[in-house]
Write a protein that holds these residues in place. Structure first.
Motif, PDB file in Angstrom:
ATOM      1  N   TYR A 571      11.192   0.654  -0.942  1.00 25.01           N
ATOM      2  CA  TYR A 571      10.132   1.356  -0.214  1.00 25.01           C
ATOM      3  C   TYR A 571      10.760   2.600   0.401  1.00 25.01           C
ATOM      4  CZ  TYR A 571       6.577   2.383   3.332  1.00 25.01           C
ATOM      5  OH  TYR A 571       5.636   2.993   4.116  1.00 25.01           O
ATOM      6  N   TYR A 573      10.006   6.069   2.576  1.00 26.64           N
ATOM      7  CA  TYR A 573       9.102   6.884   3.396  1.00 26.64           C
ATOM      8  C   TYR A 573       9.746   8.237   3.633  1.00 26.64           C
ATOM      9  CZ  TYR A 573       6.654   8.785   7.422  1.00 26.64           C
ATOM     10  OH  TYR A 573       5.973   9.613   8.268  1.00 26.64           O
ATOM     11  N   ALA A 580       4.651   7.732   1.616  1.00 27.72           N
ATOM     12  CA  ALA A 580       5.524   6.629   1.227  1.00 27.72           C
ATOM     13  C   ALA A 580       5.309   6.289  -0.240  1.00 27.72           C
ATOM     14  CB  ALA A 580       5.261   5.403   2.089  1.00 27.72           C
ATOM     15  N   LYS A 628       1.663   3.559   4.190  1.00 24.24           N
ATOM     16  CA  LYS A 628       2.574   4.022   5.232  1.00 24.24           C
ATOM     17  C   LYS A 628       2.715   2.943   6.299  1.00 24.24           C
ATOM     18  CE  LYS A 628       1.300   7.412   7.832  1.00 24.24           C
ATOM     19  NZ  LYS A 628       0.922   8.742   8.351  1.00 24.24           N
ATOM     20  N   CYS A 804       5.943   6.663  12.802  1.00 25.41           N
ATOM     21  CA  CYS A 804       6.135   7.541  11.644  1.00 25.41           C
ATOM     22  C   CYS A 804       5.067   8.605  11.548  1.00 25.41           C
ATOM     23  CB  CYS A 804       6.149   6.696  10.365  1.00 25.41           C
ATOM     24  SG  CYS A 804       4.611   5.820  10.099  1.00 25.41           S
TER      25      CYS A 804
END
Length: 805
Positions: A571, A573, A580, A628, A804
């Protein structure tokens, strides 16, 4: 009928010799009944491997600390005082880590002799959930059990014995580098015995490391009289030409300390995988390691370790229970003498009209035809199999679970092809004329080896046996089947192990090499096979056996528990784009990866703009959008940003705000870094002030105890600051922000790459502003004028560090 019986007897004899060869290369362990406490016990060593390999124990994991504690207690049980060495190192691979070495010392009776170092690493490979049973729990257990038996015997010894269980070998030989460059004991070491693994079974090969000649090491190893030595100088010569990467390499390069590596390489497909566990470790292999260390420990604890140094190189090789050696200086004379003897025998044969030029030339047709056909068919055949079985590309090490079946299949196919080419030649005179071609080709090969690869000089010995048989027929004009079989033994003992070892060590892509060596060995044994009647029938038989092994390989071409398919998922980001994505290294997607990447994922070309390190230079293959998540970004602080002369001096700290395992720092290739220090460590091989790097990667920092990364360096004032960070945690499967399905029992994480990770990718932006009234002139630069940076917002990258958005 008599000739047919003779053929069957010859084949049976060869099979028996090969069976004896492979059964005597290593001990065939069954139990430790009757083993004395003063002797190595495989069962006791296995118990230690079990304790070490209960769980993956890579650097930075909780299990890693538990294994370190266990090893300290085991050493203390032996009555030894332990010590810990900790510190940061930045090694040649560009990896920075805080290593934790475990040390103990057994005092000898002499106060001025060099010490013997017993070495193995205790960390397991990161990323792939490797339990580290073979690599290198087996090495650690071998040392613990051997030292226990040695101490129990209570025999006086002259030399001190240092035990080093090094840390972070899997990351870049960091623990060995820490000891070799920063520990006071390093300068006292005279010889290293290093125990390693690159598989989970097979014989343990002895490989030497020295900056000078190997003559002293060869003589001392022979004097130690190990029971099951497996080694040869061809491997030594090739090893010296390759980029070596064991802990022992550090000692040789940094301190000119030489030694021996002992490592097994079969079942390479388990190397660095979740299958490197106690169930896959071969017990005979572990016993073999013990048969090395016990006699070597007894011998070198009393030997003058200075005698291992030499300027002369030796050829050496092993046959069952025997270690044979002679100087490199003999190689060329032995080869020239063999060539002269060959020419003399050919001259006598022509004079006696046993040989004719026409028949000799005809003998090259089947031999060269066999070589060319076999080489091409095997090379193209393996390429075709990769197309028929695309899953074989899933295993990055290049050796499939059914690899041994393919070796056998192509070897028997090579024999079938060769016998087909020779099926028309059966008479004695035709056979001896046809024998000239393989002898000549082998002599040419040995001349080339004598000049360019002297370590292979022992390959001339079977040629001498062939010349003896050739000469016997020229003189007597009689065929002696018994003599032919006896003098075929050296070729079988020396060549056949390479037929199997080449694909195991280098991957199935070199199967054609094994096939070619099969034909070359057949040629040298032609006075055995050449008199076979009905060669075409033997050709058909070997073809059927080959087909049988291909069928076996097909039957075993799938995946199952214990022979798992490797797959990867990450994963990623990107804070700069606020997006992402899922990513994988897999070429062939399976149901587990498709669950996240979908049936038709896009190419991951964009993600490869900043390539992460992998052993086989693997790149992301596919990517797909991902939801995300609320990840806590790292805090990046610039503690210093100033100018002096024409240099810009920077110091930054990167602090994690979540549990992380690795930082990868990248920089534009045009940026040139000077005087770089990371967590106080400089590059181990740094010469001068300029930091040498390969590609965009600056360094990879493996995090221990969530400690921040501090970097200090300077760059040219006109250089554009362009740096990037990837922060990784190895917790994708356990992270509460994700609900990742468990892999099926026939799957495992891909080794050699970063997988099962949660990555935050972001640009590193200076948080200080350098204010200058005008461009700095050459004159001002020479005056070392210092302009201190003026902060405009020292919290730019701290802002919103807890989400984020």
């Amino acid at each position: 009928m008599k000739k047919s019986f003779s053929s069957l007897f010859a084949v049976s004899f060869i099979i028996a010799i090969l069976a004896i060869l492979f059964l005597t290369m290593m001990p065939q362990w069954t139990s430790d009944n009757g083993v004395l406490l003063s002797e190595f016990s495989t069962e006791r060593a296995l118990e230690k491997v079990k304790a070490i390999s209960k769980q993956p124990h890579y650097v930075g994991s909780q299990n890693h600390d538990q294994v370190a504690g266990y090893l300290q207690k085991e050493l203390q049980k032996l009555g030894l005082q332990t010590s810990i060495q900790e510190g940061y190192t930045l090694t040649e691979w560009g990896n920075l880590v805080k290593s934790r070495n475990i040390l103990a010392r057994i005092k000898g009776t002499s106060s001025n002799s060099k010490a013997l170092l017993l070495l193995s690493h205790y960390d397991s490979a990161p990323h792939s959930y490797s339990h580290g049973a073979s690599d290198a729990g087996s090495g650690v257990a071998t040392i613990l059990e051997s030292v226990r038996a040695f101490l129990y015997a209570k025999k006086n010894h002259k030399n001190d014995i240092i035990i080093l269980f090094s840390d972070a070998e899997e990351l870049g030989l960091n623990g060995a580098a820490l000891f070799a460059t920063q520990h006071n004991w390093a300068k006292e070491v005279g010889l290293v015995l290093n125990f390693e693994a690159r598989g989970t079974s097979g014989p343990s090969y002895m490989l030497m490391e020295t900056n000078g000649g190997n003559g002293g090491l060869v003589k001392e190893f022979a004097a130690a009289n190990t029971t099951f030595p497996v080694a040869n100088s061809l491997m030594y010569s090739i090893y010296k030409m390759l980029p070596n990467d064991t802990d022992l390499t550090i000692f040789r390069e940094q301190k000119n300390i030489q030694g021996y590596n002992f490592a097994f390489i079969d079942d390479h497909y388990n190397y660095h995988t979740a299958q490197d566990d106690i169930n896959h470790l071969n017990k005979n292999t572990l016993a073999h390691q013990g048969t090395y260390l016990m006699p070597l420990l007894k011998y070198f604890s009393n030997a003058d370790l200075n005698t291992t140094k030499s300027d002369e190189d030796y050829v050496y090789f092993t046959i069952p229970f025997t270690f044979i050696s002679y100087p490199f200086s003999w190689v060329l004379p032995m080869t020239i003498l063999a060539f002269l003897l060959f020419l003399f025998l050919v001259f006598i044969g022509l004079a006696k009209k046993i040989l004719t030029f026409q028949r000799i030339l005809r003998g090259f047709i089947p031999f060269l035809g066999s070589l060319i056909s076999t080489g091409l068919i095997t090379f193209i055949g393996w390429k075709g199999l990769l197309l028929l079985y695309p899953q074989y590309n899933d295993l990055l090490n290049g050796f499939t679970y059914n690899g041994h079946a393919y070796i056998a299949a192509f070897v028997f196919l090579a024999l079938a092809i060769t016998l087909f080419f020779y099926s028309r030649s059966a008479s004695k005179k035709v056979a001896v004329n046809h024998y000239v071609a393989p002898l000549f080709i082998w002599l040419i090969l040995n001349l080339l080896l004598a000049v360019y690869l002297k370590g292979a000089g022992f390959l001339i010995i079977p040629i001498y046996c062939g010349l003896f048989l050739f000469g016997y027929y020229i003189v007597t004009q009689k065929v002696n089947t018994t003599l032919n079989l006896i003098f075929s033994i050296p070729a079988l003992l020396l060549f056949v192990p390479f037929i199997q070892m080449f694909p195991i060590g280098l991957g199935l892509k070199v199967l054609f090499g094994s096939a070619l060596l099969t034909v070359l060995t057949f040629g040298l044994l032609f006075l055995v096979f050449g008199y076979f009647t009905k060669k075409w029938l033997w050709s058909v038989l070997f073809l059927l056996i080959s087909i049988g092994f291909f069928a076996k390989a097909h039957y075993e071409s799938g995946y199952e528990e214990g022979k798992a398919k490797s797959n990867s998922l990450l994963y990623i980001y990107n804070t700069d784009t606020d997006k992402a994505s899922w990513a994988t290294y897999d070429v062939n997607l399976d149901p587990w990866t498709k669950e996240y990447l979908g049936e038709n994922p896009k190419s991951a070309t964009a993600l490869n703009q900043t390539p992460l390190f992998s052993k086989y230079n693997s790149a992301f293959t596919y990517a797909a959008p991902a939801p995300k998540k609320e990840l806590q970004k790292p805090t990046i602080e610039f503690l210093k940003d100033s100018i002096a002369g024409n240099k810009r001096y920077l110091k930054l700290r990167i602090s994690p705000n979540r549990a992380v395992n690795r930082y990868d720092v990248f920089a534009n290739k045009k940026m040139v870094f000077y005087n770089l220090r990371a967590n106080g460590a400089t590059h181990m091989n740094q010469k001068g002030t300029q930091f040498n790097r390969k590609g965009k990667k600056l360094l990879s920092y493996y995090v221990v105890d969530n400690a921040p990364l501090e970097m200090e360096f300077n760059i040219n004032i006109r250089a554009v600051f362009d740096m990037e960070l990837m922060e990784s945690s190895f917790d994708l499967m356990q992270n509460p922000l994700f609900s990742i399905s468990k892999r099926a029992s026939w799957m495992m994480p891909t080794p050699f790459v970063l997988t099962d990770a949660v990555i935050i990718k972001q640009t590193i932006k200076p948080t200080l502003f350098i204010q200058t009234a005008k461009p700095i002139s050459t004159e001002s630069a020479t005056q070392n004028t210092t302009i201190v940076a003026t902060p405009i917002n020292s919290t730019v990258q701290k802002k919103n560090s807890n989400n984020c958005e």
